[in-house]
Design an enzyme around this catalytic site. Structure first.
Site, PDB file in Angstrom:
ATOM      1  CB  SER A  14      -0.891   0.025   1.250  1.00 12.45           C
ATOM      2  OG  SER A  14      -1.539   1.298   1.360  1.00 12.45           O
ATOM      3  CE1 TYR A  63      -3.664  -2.232   5.147  1.00 10.62           C
ATOM      4  CE2 TYR A  63      -3.096   0.046   4.663  1.00 10.62           C
ATOM      5  CZ  TYR A  63      -3.492  -1.206   4.236  1.00 10.62           C
ATOM      6  OH  TYR A  63      -3.719  -1.431   2.904  1.00 10.62           O
TER       7      TYR A  63
END
Ligand code: NAP
Length: 248
Positions: free
Chosen positions: A143, A157
């Protein structure tokens, strides 16, 4: 000539679903892994079969080692493994680091990091020419959060995706002479269900103006890059972290 089998983890919805559909259209046989949403996984498999492709749905939680063995056994029954898309991943609720619990962190890292590494281990065991395999490709779904850090939302995350970036670079070097290429994509904001888990309904619209292209990406825009990285067209590409974020 048969293209071989590709496993897509978390393929019942979102980016994984788009990767599974594209992989089947490219001629791969596809293992459509999912965690619990059997209806969504069945829909993906039915869509592939209706278009003349081959796919099976396979339930399995990538944070459970026995489930990973089950997913790879399903691939072994279909044919020779040619690729792995390490896509399954979660976010937790938006919040600050000072409020994190150990349970939150253990679950997140078990799925996003340990699960992805164990899946890659199983793929290397099958694909490495050093072990009698035919080679192949691994694409990890990271990501852009690994670069941005996601403060006040999910720094944990972002850190899990930072681990995926490092793992991609390291594994790519480790197996470069064994016929296996390892790359990652780093999507920005993509239209999927994952954002609901943040518990912050305004988040997507708040972020949109900060994206240079001023729009949210579509899962298929990530899947196109994933399938290129899996393909022979990317034959000299390994250890790359390809950002797909509308310029963010
Ligand atoms: P999503 O729409 O929420 O779909 C998640 C998929 O993963 C579903 O197929 C789900 O299965 C599966 N899954 C969840 N936990 C799992 C587990 N423990 N074991 C196996 N499968 C599991 O997610 P997405 O947005 O497509 O995200 C896919 C990947 O892209 C993730 O790694 C995410 O971090 C990354 N990413 C997403 C974005 C974005 O904006 N969407 C941006 C950057 C990176 P069920 O259907 O059975 O629940």
């Amino acid at each position: 000539m048969p293209m071989g089998v590709v496993i897509v983890t978390g393929a019942s919805r979102g980016i994984g679903r788009a990767c599974a559909l594209r992989a089947a259209a490219a001629g791969y046989q596809v293992v459509v892994n999912y965690a619990s949403n059997v209806e969504a996984a069945t829909e993906v498999v039915s869509t592939i079969i209706a278009a003349g492709g081959r796919a099976v749905a396979c339930r399995g939680d990538v944070s459970v080692e026995a489930d990973i063995e089950h997913i790879f056994a399903a691939a072994d029954r279909m044919g020779t493994l040619a690729g792995l898309v390490n896509n399954a991943g979660i976010v937790s609720r938006s919040g600050r680091v000072e409020d994190y619990t150990i349970e939150r962190l253990q679950r997140l890292f078990a799925i996003n990091v340990t699960g992805a590494i164990l899946c890659a281990r199983e793929a290397v065991r099958r694909m490495s020419t050093r072990r009698g395999g035919k080679g192949g490709a691994i694409v990890n779904v990271s990501s852009i959060a690994s670069v941005l850090g996601s403060p006040n939302e999910y720094v944990d995350y972002a850190a899990s995706k930072g681990a995926i970036d490092s793992f991609t670079v390291g594994l790519s070097k480790e197996v470069a002479l064994e016929g296996i290429r390892v790359n990652a994509v780093r999507p920005g904001m993509i239209t999927t269900d994952i954002h609901e888990a943040s518990g912050d309904p305004g988040r997507v619209e708040r972020i949109r103006p900060t994206i240079p292209m001023q729009r949210i990406g579509e899962p298929d825009e990530v899947a196109g890059a994933v399938l290129w990285l899996l393909s022979a067209e990317a034959s000299y590409c390994t250890g790359s972290l390809l950002t797909i974020s509308g310029g963010r």
